[in-house]
Design an enzyme around this catalytic site. Structure first.
Site, PDB file in Angstrom:
ATOM      1  N   ARG A  30     -12.026   1.218 -12.014  1.00 14.18           N
ATOM      2  CA  ARG A  30     -12.111  -0.128 -11.436  1.00 14.18           C
ATOM      3  C   ARG A  30     -13.067  -0.107 -10.250  1.00 14.18           C
ATOM      4  NH1 ARG A  30      -7.014  -2.921  -8.763  1.00 14.18           N
ATOM      5  NH2 ARG A  30      -7.520  -1.523  -7.042  1.00 14.18           N
TER       6      ARG A  30
ATOM      7  N   ARG B 224      -8.227   3.389  -8.974  1.00 11.21           N
ATOM      8  CA  ARG B 224      -8.558   2.510  -7.838  1.00 11.21           C
ATOM      9  C   ARG B 224      -9.600   3.241  -7.002  1.00 11.21           C
ATOM     10  NH1 ARG B 224      -2.612   1.590  -8.166  1.00 11.21           N
ATOM     11  NH2 ARG B 224      -2.196  -0.642  -8.152  1.00 11.21           N
TER      12      ARG B 224
ATOM     13  N   GLU C 228      -5.744 -11.163 -13.110  1.00 10.94           N
ATOM     14  CA  GLU C 228      -4.813 -11.045 -11.981  1.00 10.94           C
ATOM     15  C   GLU C 228      -4.474 -12.383 -11.348  1.00 10.94           C
ATOM     16  OE1 GLU C 228      -5.444  -7.210  -9.630  1.00 10.94           O
ATOM     17  OE2 GLU C 228      -7.487  -7.914  -9.975  1.00 10.94           O
TER      18      GLU C 228
ATOM     19  N   GLY D 194      -3.399  -7.188 -14.132  1.00 12.50           N
ATOM     20  CA  GLY D 194      -2.953  -6.663 -12.836  1.00 12.50           C
ATOM     21  C   GLY D 194      -1.743  -7.486 -12.431  1.00 12.50           C
ATOM     22  N   THR D 195      -0.586  -7.041 -12.886  1.00 17.68           N
ATOM     23  CA  THR D 195       0.602  -7.892 -12.722  1.00 17.68           C
ATOM     24  C   THR D 195       1.139  -7.906 -11.287  1.00 17.68           C
ATOM     25  OG1 THR D 195       1.866  -6.053 -13.628  1.00 17.68           O
ATOM     26  CG2 THR D 195       1.355  -7.882 -15.128  1.00 17.68           C
TER      27      THR D 195
ATOM     28  N   CYS E 135      -1.776  -2.823 -15.992  1.00 18.71           N
ATOM     29  CA  CYS E 135      -1.861  -1.703 -15.061  1.00 18.71           C
ATOM     30  C   CYS E 135      -1.176  -1.996 -13.723  1.00 18.71           C
ATOM     31  CB  CYS E 135      -3.308  -1.276 -14.839  1.00 18.71           C
ATOM     32  SG  CYS E 135      -4.314  -2.548 -14.078  1.00 18.71           S
TER      33      CYS E 135
ATOM     34  N   HIS F 290       0.825  -1.211   0.000  1.00 17.52           N
ATOM     35  CA  HIS F 290       0.000   0.000   0.000  1.00 17.52           C
ATOM     36  C   HIS F 290       0.865   1.269   0.000  1.00 17.52           C
ATOM     37  CE1 HIS F 290      -2.400   3.162   2.040  1.00 17.52           C
ATOM     38  NE2 HIS F 290      -3.361   2.694   1.272  1.00 17.52           N
TER      39      HIS F 290
END
Ligand code: PEP
Ligand code: MG
Length: 535
Positions: free
Chosen positions: A278, A222, A402, A423-424, A489, A118
């Protein structure tokens, strides 16, 4: 880049490369000039660093968001809010409840967490220096200890988010000189690159910054980040705590109104360009206070009724593996009102922008899907909400890829998706089975040192398995829908070597944090040039 190359030396070589390719009789081509400047050099002149000095490095963490910062340490977001001077926020790790303090701090230092944690993702989005996973730091109530040295709250630390260095006291930081030749170089990059470059941006301010740096849209908003300021958190908490459907509906309505305003700001800044929204992704407990903090308060001054309810909810929502628990599209199955509320807020914002002469281009993205039925069901609901709205807007609905499963069943997912976005970060986490929050601070250093891994896969995309899954997902997805638009992304979208590897898979765009847009433009151009030389 030579490690002792200074910012002024790099600036001089950029100027020279541009000048050699722009005289009336240029001695090198624009492509050659583009190949002369490495993305690392570009990054070095776009962020502050420390002036050379004989400083003693107390400890090192991961360089999680580039740039140097100097400030007095504070140990909580609330202390940061009260500070009157520059502060470095030091936390074990950050979560959504820390965002208000992170905004105020000039730099962020965490003792746990990696490049996709985060703190790292949020700091990079803002272009704020951050050092993460500095596990030699011990936190106490009013001080920290680094390798046995005590540093009290209010004392000064200097951190370098590029190298990961943590230093006691004030180290002079460099002053960034504008280099107009960079704009010229990046315009040349835009002429040759094949990939579009979008931004990961959640606020109007980030969208504005991204557009200013050349972003061609937003590849990832996000939306959970919109719920995190001090006014919003109590509302989402009310939604989580609601014991009746009426209470839940009331809280959702309040959230809709605030999110509506946020979307208007975002769409205004990115008018005419694609904006991928998203729908809510993180586990709901991220919006609740830490159980340990509430328990400490209970022992100290005791808990009021609201805090007791929060503690009960925090226990109820706590999961052993939240990153693979109740999050992403699973939340939509559990609490259908959430995605409906977000879609309505978006539709209201689109209507508002259109009435005011704007041309919003919105795409809705559903996170963490693993099966076609799961995606189809939620897509149907989102579409029904769109169809019932008076604005009668046409919105593309796509999904994130993902999980390894999603990549493998991409041909089925493509039946229900207008686009894919890889979403790597999660794909790396789930392919390796490496927790993106834990593995970098304790294991990764050892693995790299022992050469068990060549690179940190959260920084540079793993060419052996993760890129293979991306490639496979693209092939299978486009087997079903040949014109499926596909982006990346995850944080790799802003990493130059990853961009090179991903460009070869056939994606249409990468999306990265706004400060990394110039780096991505250059890296995408270099990938295209390298590709054309090979062909
Ligand atoms: C990802 O997983 O790569 C991604 C972009 O989503 P997030 O980082 O928000 O989980
Ligand atoms: Mg993810």
């Amino acid at each position: 880049m030579n490690s002792v190359e200074s910012q002024s030396e790099i600036a001089a070589s950029i100027k020279e490369a541009v000048s050699l390719a722009s005289t009336p009789n240029p001695s090198i081509s624009k492509e050659e000039a583009l190949m002369l400047v490495s993305p690392t050099q570009l990054e070095a002149v776009l962020h502050t660093s420390f002036e050379p000095s004989n400083h003693e490095v107390l400890t090192r963490g991961l360089g999680a968001s580039p740039g140097a910062a100097v400030g007095k340490i504070v140990l909580s977001a609330d202390e940061a809010m009260m500070a009157t001077e520059d502060v470095i926020l030091v936390r074990a790790e950050t979560n959504p409840a820390d965002v208000h303090g992170m905004q105020i701090a000039v730099g962020i230092l965490t003792t746990r967490g990696g490049l996709a944690s985060h703190a790292a993702v949020v700091a990079r989005g803002w272009g704020k220096p951050a050092v993460c996973g500095a596990e030699n730091i011990e936190l106490a109530d009013d001080h920290i200890t680094i390798n046995g040295e005590r540093i009290d709250v209010g004392e000064t630390l200097s951190i370098d988010g590029t190298s990961g260095e943590v230093i006691r006291g004030t180290i002079q930081t460099t002053h960034l000189e504008p280099i107009p030749e960079i704009d010229v170089l990046l315009q040349w990059a835009d002429e040759v690159r094949q990939l579009d470059i979008r931004a990961n941006a959640d606020t109007a301010a980030e969208a504005k910054a991204a557009r200013g740096k050349g972003a061609e849209g937003i590849g990832l908003c996000r939306t959970e980040h919109m719920f995190l300021d001090e006014q919003r958190l109590p509302i989402i908490r009310r939604m989580i705590l609601a014991s009746t459907t009426e209470q839940e509906a009331e809280a959702l309505q309040e959230l809709r109104e605030s999110q509506h305003k946020d979307f208007i700001g975002l769409l205004k800044e990115m008018d005419g360009l694609p904006v991928t929204i998203r729908l809510l992704d993180p586990p709901l407990h991220e919006f609740l206070p830490e159980i340990e903090e509430l328990l400490e308060a209970a022992v100290g001054q005791g808990l009021d009724q609201e805090q007791q309810d929060l503690l009960e909810a925090a226990h109820r929502w706590r999961e052993r593996n939240p990153m693979i628990g109740t999050r992403g599209v699973r939340l939509a199955w559990l609490k259908p009102g959430l995605y409906e509320m977000q879609t309505l807020a978006l539709l209201d914002a689109i209507a508002d922008r259109t009435t005011n002469g704007g041309t919003p281009q919105v795409e809705i993205m559903i996170p963490l899907t693993v099966s076609d039925k799961e995606l189809a069901g939620i897509r149907e609901r989102v579409q029904a909400t769109i169809d019932e709205h008076p604005s009668k807007t046409v919105i593309k609905i796509g999904t994130m890829i993902e999980t390894p499963r999603a990549a493998l069943v991409a041909s089925q997912l493509a039946e229900h998706a207008d686009f894919f976005s890889f979403g790597t970060n999660d794909l790396t986490q789930l392919t390796f089975g490496f927790s993106r929050d834990d593995v970098e601070s304790r294991i990764m250093g050892l693995y790299l040192e022992q050469e068990l891994l060549q690179h940190n896969p959260f920084q540079q995309i793993d060419a052996e398995a993760v890129t293979e899954l991306v490639q496979l997902g693209i092939e299978r997805g486009r087997n079903t829908k040949p014109d499926l638009s596909i982006g990346v992304c995850g944080e790799h979208g802003g990493d130059p070597i990853s961009i090179g590897l991903l460009a070869a898979t056939g994606i249409d765009y990468v999306s990265c944090s706004p400060p990394r847009i110039p780096i991505a433009r250059l890296a995408a151009a270099q990938a295209a040039i390298t590709q054309s030389i090979k062909n």
